[in-house]
Write an enzyme that holds these catalytic residues in place. Structure first.
Site, PDB file in Angstrom:
ATOM      1  N   LYS A   1       0.803  -1.202   0.000  1.00 50.58           N
ATOM      2  CA  LYS A   1       0.000   0.000   0.000  1.00 50.58           C
ATOM      3  C   LYS A   1       0.848   1.270   0.000  1.00 50.58           C
ATOM      4  O   LYS A   1       0.325   2.362  -0.272  1.00 50.58           O
ATOM      5  CB  LYS A   1      -0.858   0.053   1.282  1.00 50.58           C
ATOM      6  CG  LYS A   1      -1.846  -1.028   1.481  1.00 50.58           C
ATOM      7  CD  LYS A   1      -2.658  -0.674   2.751  1.00 50.58           C
ATOM      8  CE  LYS A   1      -3.045  -1.900   3.506  1.00 50.58           C
ATOM      9  NZ  LYS A   1      -3.709  -1.553   4.773  1.00 50.58           N
TER      10      LYS A   1
ATOM     11  N   GLU B   1       7.601   2.226  -6.333  1.00 50.81           N
ATOM     12  CA  GLU B   1       7.782   1.854  -4.925  1.00 50.81           C
ATOM     13  C   GLU B   1       7.946   3.120  -4.103  1.00 50.81           C
ATOM     14  O   GLU B   1       8.602   4.069  -4.551  1.00 50.81           O
ATOM     15  CB  GLU B   1       9.056   1.021  -4.761  1.00 50.81           C
ATOM     16  CG  GLU B   1       8.845  -0.463  -4.715  1.00 50.81           C
ATOM     17  CD  GLU B   1       8.260  -0.946  -3.395  1.00 50.81           C
ATOM     18  OE1 GLU B   1       7.531  -0.196  -2.721  1.00 50.81           O
ATOM     19  OE2 GLU B   1       8.529  -2.106  -3.056  1.00 50.81           O
TER      20      GLU B   1
ATOM     21  N   ASP C   1      14.194  -1.077   0.620  1.00 51.33           N
ATOM     22  CA  ASP C   1      14.914  -1.260   1.889  1.00 51.33           C
ATOM     23  C   ASP C   1      15.834  -2.481   1.712  1.00 51.33           C
ATOM     24  O   ASP C   1      16.937  -2.350   1.178  1.00 51.33           O
ATOM     25  CB  ASP C   1      13.819  -1.462   2.951  1.00 51.33           C
ATOM     26  CG  ASP C   1      14.314  -1.370   4.373  1.00 51.33           C
ATOM     27  OD1 ASP C   1      15.466  -1.718   4.627  1.00 51.33           O
ATOM     28  OD2 ASP C   1      13.525  -0.974   5.244  1.00 51.33           O
TER      29      ASP C   1
ATOM     30  N   ASP D   1       4.192   3.419   6.560  1.00 46.39           N
ATOM     31  CA  ASP D   1       3.478   3.170   7.818  1.00 46.39           C
ATOM     32  C   ASP D   1       4.349   2.511   8.874  1.00 46.39           C
ATOM     33  O   ASP D   1       5.432   2.004   8.599  1.00 46.39           O
ATOM     34  CB  ASP D   1       2.289   2.237   7.564  1.00 46.39           C
ATOM     35  CG  ASP D   1       2.730   0.793   7.382  1.00 46.39           C
ATOM     36  OD1 ASP D   1       3.654   0.545   6.577  1.00 46.39           O
ATOM     37  OD2 ASP D   1       2.189  -0.089   8.073  1.00 46.39           O
TER      38      ASP D   1
ATOM     39  N   ARG E   1       0.486   6.710   7.678  1.00 41.53           N
ATOM     40  CA  ARG E   1       0.584   6.794   6.215  1.00 41.53           C
ATOM     41  C   ARG E   1       0.142   8.166   5.704  1.00 41.53           C
ATOM     42  O   ARG E   1       0.592   8.620   4.659  1.00 41.53           O
ATOM     43  CB  ARG E   1      -0.303   5.738   5.552  1.00 41.53           C
ATOM     44  CG  ARG E   1       0.179   4.304   5.709  1.00 41.53           C
ATOM     45  CD  ARG E   1      -0.579   3.412   4.741  1.00 41.53           C
ATOM     46  NE  ARG E   1      -0.533   1.998   5.093  1.00 41.53           N
ATOM     47  CZ  ARG E   1       0.431   1.154   4.721  1.00 41.53           C
ATOM     48  NH1 ARG E   1       1.445   1.572   4.019  1.00 41.53           N
ATOM     49  NH2 ARG E   1       0.378  -0.112   5.066  1.00 41.53           N
TER      50      ARG E   1
HETATM   51  C1  PRP Z   1       7.181  -1.663   2.477  1.00 44.72           C
HETATM   52  C2  PRP Z   1       7.388  -0.636   1.395  1.00 44.72           C
HETATM   53  C3  PRP Z   1       7.996  -1.428   0.280  1.00 44.72           C
HETATM   54  C4  PRP Z   1       8.750  -2.537   1.000  1.00 44.72           C
HETATM   55  C5  PRP Z   1      10.207  -2.245   0.967  1.00 44.72           C
HETATM   56  O1  PRP Z   1       5.998  -2.337   2.215  1.00 44.72           O
HETATM   57  O2  PRP Z   1       6.172  -0.034   1.034  1.00 44.72           O
HETATM   58  O3  PRP Z   1       7.009  -1.998  -0.571  1.00 44.72           O
HETATM   59  O4  PRP Z   1       8.283  -2.542   2.362  1.00 44.72           O
HETATM   60  O5  PRP Z   1      10.916  -3.130   1.792  1.00 44.72           O
HETATM   61  P1  PRP Z   1      11.952  -4.189   1.261  1.00 44.72           P
HETATM   62  O6  PRP Z   1      12.834  -3.521   0.243  1.00 44.72           O
HETATM   63  O7  PRP Z   1      12.713  -4.553   2.518  1.00 44.72           O
HETATM   64  O8  PRP Z   1      11.229  -5.379   0.707  1.00 44.72           O
HETATM   65  P2  PRP Z   1       5.288  -3.309   3.275  1.00 44.72           P
HETATM   66  O9  PRP Z   1       5.689  -4.726   2.982  1.00 44.72           O
HETATM   67  O10 PRP Z   1       5.550  -2.817   4.657  1.00 44.72           O
HETATM   68  O11 PRP Z   1       3.756  -3.153   2.909  1.00 44.72           O
HETATM   69  P3  PRP Z   1       2.935  -1.777   2.770  1.00 44.72           P
HETATM   70  O12 PRP Z   1       3.427  -1.113   1.506  1.00 44.72           O
HETATM   71  O13 PRP Z   1       1.521  -2.228   2.680  1.00 44.72           O
HETATM   72  O14 PRP Z   1       3.212  -0.916   3.981  1.00 44.72           O
END
Ligand code: PRP
Length: 177
Positions: A43, A99, A103, A159, A165
């Site tokens: 999201k 994105e 991370d 979030d 958010r």
């Molecule tokens: C978060 C963010 C990215 C992802 C990055 O999403 O929005 O999509 O983590 O992290 P990474 O590079 O370590 O994989 P999350 O999985 O928390 O879901 P969300 O977008 O619904 O908050």
């Protein structure tokens, strides 16, 4: 007892708007004669995607995928799940993946693998923020807003346990002293 958290401003709405404007200009230049399919990873992308795509001047189609790697709290589980896949056919399309933040890189890497199996004409990654200190797998980011420090960030779509958010700025979430 859970410690109280405070939001420490990191990137203001003005700084974010300038970065989004720059990214849109780059995409308008590179996709001028194309008809890209923009896929946001939910999201977290929702604010960035709304702001960015409204500045795109070529015909675009919009779709979403939902992947999740974080459970409750601030640490990635390390396992990425595709919860919801795009509906528009990817084959032969110029895909731009949006994105909010990269991370560890696990989420975008998993999604790129999913896309490549569906034979797109091209795939590029556009991320608002990159946190290279946490990278676990190599990811090529084609369009990038900011390199950010290794702090837990919230706001502008990002979030913590589904909260924050809607903050218009990006802040670091820290324990209050
Ligand atoms: C978060 C963010 C990215 C992802 C990055 O999403 O929005 O999509 O983590 O992290 P990474 O590079 O370590 O994989 P999350 O999985 O928390 O879901 P969300 O977008 O619904 O908050």
């Amino acid at each position: 007892m859970e410690s109280k958290k405070v939001c420490v401003p990191l990137l203001s709405r003005e700084q974010i708007a300038a970065a989004v404007g720059r990214l849109a200009a780059e995409l308008n230049r590179d996709y001028r004669r194309k008809h890209p399919l923009v896929i946001g990873i939910l999201k977290g992308c929702y604010v960035f995607m709304a702001d960015l795509t409204r500045q795109l001047e070529m015909p675009v189609e919009i779709d979403f995928a939902r992947l999740s790697s974080y459970g409750p709290g601030t640490e990635t589980s390390g396992k990425v799940r595709l919860i919801s896949s795009p509906r528009i056919d990817i084959r032969g399309r110029d895909v731009i993946v949006l994105e909010d933040i990269i991370d560890t890189g696990l989420t975008v890497k998993c999604f790129l693998k999913y896309l490549q199996r569906r034979q797109p004409a091209s795939v590029k990654v556009c991320a608002l923020a990159d946190k290279p200190a946490r990278r676990r797998v190599a990811v090529n980011i084609d369009y990038l807003g900011f390199i950010v420090p290794d702090r837990f960030l919230v706001g502008y779509g990002l979030d913590c346990d589904e909260k924050y958010r809607n903050l218009p700025d990006i802040c670091a979430l820290e324990d209050s002293v």
